[in-house]
Design a protein around this motif. Structure first.
Motif, mmCIF file in Angstrom:
data_model
loop_
_atom_site.group_PDB
_atom_site.id
_atom_site.type_symbol
_atom_site.label_atom_id
_atom_site.label_comp_id
_atom_site.label_asym_id
_atom_site.label_seq_id
_atom_site.Cartn_x
_atom_site.Cartn_y
_atom_site.Cartn_z
ATOM 1 N N ASN A 160 49.428 41.985 44.117
ATOM 2 C CA ASN A 160 50.723 42.386 44.658
ATOM 3 C C ASN A 160 51.292 41.282 45.559
ATOM 4 O OD1 ASN A 160 52.859 44.340 45.100
ATOM 5 N ND2 ASN A 160 52.028 44.580 47.164
ATOM 6 N N HIS A 161 50.412 40.579 46.269
ATOM 7 C CA HIS A 161 50.827 39.464 47.121
ATOM 8 C C HIS A 161 51.482 38.365 46.278
ATOM 9 C CE1 HIS A 161 49.494 36.522 50.566
ATOM 10 N NE2 HIS A 161 50.796 36.482 50.340
ATOM 11 N N LEU A 162 50.885 38.067 45.136
ATOM 12 C CA LEU A 162 51.466 37.063 44.243
ATOM 13 C C LEU A 162 52.868 37.478 43.791
ATOM 14 C CD1 LEU A 162 48.331 36.229 42.070
ATOM 15 C CD2 LEU A 162 49.587 34.569 43.463
ATOM 16 N N LYS A 163 53.011 38.716 43.409
ATOM 17 C CA LYS A 163 54.321 39.194 42.945
ATOM 18 C C LYS A 163 55.326 39.250 44.088
ATOM 19 C CE LYS A 163 55.418 40.412 39.491
ATOM 20 N NZ LYS A 163 56.057 39.705 38.344
ATOM 21 N N HIS A 164 54.860 39.657 45.273
ATOM 22 C CA HIS A 164 55.749 39.724 46.431
ATOM 23 C C HIS A 164 56.321 38.346 46.761
ATOM 24 C CE1 HIS A 164 57.354 41.111 50.275
ATOM 25 N NE2 HIS A 164 56.785 40.053 50.845
ATOM 26 N N ASN A 165 55.520 37.303 46.518
ATOM 27 C CA ASN A 165 55.979 35.940 46.765
ATOM 28 C C ASN A 165 56.768 35.351 45.596
ATOM 29 O OD1 ASN A 165 54.594 36.225 49.148
ATOM 30 N ND2 ASN A 165 53.473 34.304 48.992
ATOM 31 N N LYS A 166 57.211 36.222 44.696
ATOM 32 C CA LYS A 166 58.118 35.865 43.595
ATOM 33 C C LYS A 166 57.458 35.082 42.473
ATOM 34 C CE LYS A 166 61.331 37.696 46.130
ATOM 35 N NZ LYS A 166 61.745 39.102 45.882
ATOM 36 N N GLU A 198 55.461 34.609 38.925
ATOM 37 C CA GLU A 198 55.173 35.284 37.670
ATOM 38 C C GLU A 198 53.678 35.121 37.400
ATOM 39 O OE1 GLU A 198 57.077 37.142 35.737
ATOM 40 O OE2 GLU A 198 58.735 36.929 37.154
ATOM 41 N N VAL A 199 53.035 36.181 36.936
ATOM 42 C CA VAL A 199 51.582 36.155 36.798
ATOM 43 C C VAL A 199 51.171 36.536 35.383
ATOM 44 C CG1 VAL A 199 49.379 37.019 37.686
ATOM 45 C CG2 VAL A 199 51.358 36.803 39.227
ATOM 46 N N LEU A 200 50.269 35.751 34.844
ATOM 47 C CA LEU A 200 49.676 36.002 33.530
ATOM 48 C C LEU A 200 48.166 36.056 33.730
ATOM 49 C CD1 LEU A 200 50.094 36.263 30.472
ATOM 50 C CD2 LEU A 200 50.256 33.771 30.350
ATOM 51 N N LEU A 201 47.578 37.237 33.525
ATOM 52 C CA LEU A 201 46.149 37.434 33.790
ATOM 53 C C LEU A 201 45.390 37.584 32.479
ATOM 54 C CD1 LEU A 201 43.627 38.039 35.452
ATOM 55 C CD2 LEU A 201 44.444 40.392 35.726
ATOM 56 N N PHE A 202 44.507 36.633 32.201
ATOM 57 C CA PHE A 202 43.631 36.724 31.047
ATOM 58 C C PHE A 202 42.285 37.274 31.518
ATOM 59 C CE2 PHE A 202 46.573 33.339 29.627
ATOM 60 C CZ PHE A 202 47.001 33.933 28.435
ATOM 61 N N HIS A 203 42.006 38.511 31.124
ATOM 62 C CA HIS A 203 40.754 39.165 31.499
ATOM 63 C C HIS A 203 39.691 38.721 30.504
ATOM 64 C CE1 HIS A 203 38.019 42.846 31.578
ATOM 65 N NE2 HIS A 203 37.899 42.288 32.766
ATOM 66 N N VAL A 204 38.915 37.708 30.877
ATOM 67 C CA VAL A 204 37.975 37.062 29.968
ATOM 68 C C VAL A 204 36.683 37.880 29.898
ATOM 69 C CG1 VAL A 204 36.751 34.928 29.436
ATOM 70 C CG2 VAL A 204 38.962 34.838 30.617
ATOM 71 N N CYS A 261 48.319 46.256 36.789
ATOM 72 C CA CYS A 261 49.100 45.124 36.289
ATOM 73 C C CYS A 261 50.416 45.596 35.688
ATOM 74 C CB CYS A 261 48.285 44.333 35.265
ATOM 75 S SG CYS A 261 46.971 43.333 35.987
ATOM 76 N N SER A 262 50.367 46.704 34.982
ATOM 77 C CA SER A 262 51.588 47.265 34.397
ATOM 78 C C SER A 262 52.580 47.655 35.495
ATOM 79 C CB SER A 262 51.243 48.478 33.536
ATOM 80 O OG SER A 262 52.412 49.082 33.027
ATOM 81 N N GLN A 263 52.076 48.267 36.551
ATOM 82 C CA GLN A 263 52.939 48.676 37.662
ATOM 83 C C GLN A 263 53.575 47.476 38.350
ATOM 84 O OE1 GLN A 263 50.165 50.918 40.021
ATOM 85 N NE2 GLN A 263 50.474 52.832 38.883
ATOM 86 N N LEU A 264 52.813 46.377 38.442
ATOM 87 C CA LEU A 264 53.306 45.177 39.121
ATOM 88 C C LEU A 264 54.071 44.241 38.192
ATOM 89 C CD1 LEU A 264 50.148 44.311 41.273
ATOM 90 C CD2 LEU A 264 52.296 45.295 42.082
ATOM 91 N N LYS A 265 54.193 44.633 36.923
ATOM 92 C CA LYS A 265 54.846 43.790 35.915
ATOM 93 C C LYS A 265 54.125 42.445 35.772
ATOM 94 C CE LYS A 265 59.434 45.896 36.051
ATOM 95 N NZ LYS A 265 58.991 47.119 36.744
ATOM 96 N N ILE A 266 52.796 42.533 35.745
ATOM 97 C CA ILE A 266 51.946 41.385 35.491
ATOM 98 C C ILE A 266 51.478 41.449 34.044
ATOM 99 C CG2 ILE A 266 49.642 40.416 35.966
ATOM 100 C CD1 ILE A 266 50.070 41.154 38.896
ATOM 101 N N ASP A 267 51.601 40.354 33.329
ATOM 102 C CA ASP A 267 51.150 40.317 31.939
ATOM 103 C C ASP A 267 49.625 40.298 31.915
ATOM 104 O OD1 ASP A 267 53.676 39.453 30.002
ATOM 105 O OD2 ASP A 267 53.894 38.831 32.091
ATOM 106 N N PHE A 268 49.033 41.347 31.367
ATOM 107 C CA PHE A 268 47.576 41.486 31.311
ATOM 108 C C PHE A 268 47.122 41.322 29.865
ATOM 109 C CE2 PHE A 268 43.792 43.997 30.505
ATOM 110 C CZ PHE A 268 42.946 43.670 31.559
#
Length: 303
Positions: free
Chosen positions: A205-211, A213-219, A272-279
């Motif tokens: 959420n901190h990353l998104k709050h600071n504007k 864009e986040v792409l998270l690859f769950h390896v 991630c869906s709530q934060l609009k982070i690509d998971f």
């Protein structure tokens, strides 16, 4: 399009730069035969001239052919700042002896770095365990990307011993270190004490709050880590981050283990869906096409 590369069969000292370049070239060729063919793979060397700018870099040859003003672009000019955030804790060097998760992540990160440089975007690298272990500059030059690939090679060849993870702490630090409106691409198994999940969510959420864009690859190695699919006989399991060893027969705990992992996975996906982070569920046996196409989709949305 299927960019298959058997992580388990790679030599210990494989050349990361060569493999990553092959992945990118194969990916770009495959774009023309895939559902992603609409994306731009032409990496422009010019940009439209904006009136009021200096005329020093106008390409007059292009003007003579097109009757339009374009300025020459140089490597230091960038459209985007992207940061690869690579988890290099000991759990990422599973499964032994192939170190499949970290090798997958390194090759995927290196390939994305190539794509960024070809698009004249700036790329930087963080690697981390309990803290940030390495932070590079962020540039778009070919020399810089070559230096990053040298670092990737070192990480590929030098597994840590009992290196723990603090994903939440590191992502908070990353959020503060990088400029606003950046793309943050995370490669991690996100394996941390389940009681700390809320802290991880806070960091995302901190990353998104600071504007950002986040792409998270769950390896993950889906077959063994998520499905717990082992031969039904006694096994010796070692925690790579602590060295703790447990001896058991997988069928004794498989049901409870899967329920626990499914809950962790679901909660992370939901947040991630709530934060609009690509998971992205990045199974190391699934190939690299999903990784590169997801990045390209994200990049297109940020234009």
């Amino acid at each position: 399009m299927k960019l298959n590369l058997d992580i388990n069969k790679l030599k210990e000292y494989a050349n990361v730069e060569l493999l990553a370049r092959q992945l990118v070239e194969g990916f770009i060729t495959g774009l023309h035969k895939s559902p992603y063919h609409g994306f731009s793979v032409e990496f422009a060397e010019h940009r439209r001239y904006n009136f009021g700018e200096s005329t020093r870099h106008i390409d007059w040859k292009v003007f003579a052919k097109t009757d339009r003003l374009y300025t020459k672009r140089y490597e230091e000019e960038t459209n985007l700042r992207c940061y690869i955030v690579l988890d290099t804790s000991s759990s990422m060097y599973y499964p032994k002896p192939s170190f499949g998760k970290i090798r997958f992540s390194i090759l995927a990160g290196a390939a994305i770095s190539f794509l960024l440089q070809r698009q004249r975007d700036a790329v930087g690298l963080f690697s981390f365990g309990e803290k940030i272990n390495f932070q590079s500059d962020t540039k778009s030059t070919s020399a810089h990307v070559h230096n990053l690939l040298t670092k990737y090679q070192q990480l590929y060849e030098q597994p840590p011993v009992h290196q723990k993870t603090d994903v939440a702490k590191v992502l908070h630090e990353v959020a503060e270190k990088i400029p606003k409106r950046s793309l943050v691409v995370i490669f991690s198994d996100m394996l941390q004490n389940q009681s700390n999940q809320e802290e991880i969510f806070s960091a995302l959420n901190h990353l998104k709050h600071n504007k950002h864009e986040v792409l998270l690859f769950h390896v993950n190695d889906k077959e063994t880590e998520l499905d717990f699919d082992f031969e039904d006989r006694p096994h010796r399991f070692e925690d790579l981050e602590t060295g703790e060893v447990v001896k058991l027969t997988p069928t004794e705990i498989k049901k409870a283990y899967k329920e626990n992992m499914d809950e962790v996975f679901h909660n992370l996906l939901l947040k991630c869906s709530q934060l609009k982070i690509d998971f992205v569920d990045a199974d190391i046996k699934g190939g690299f096409d999903k990784i590169l196409s997801t990045y390209l989709t994200k990049r297109a949305k940020m234009r």
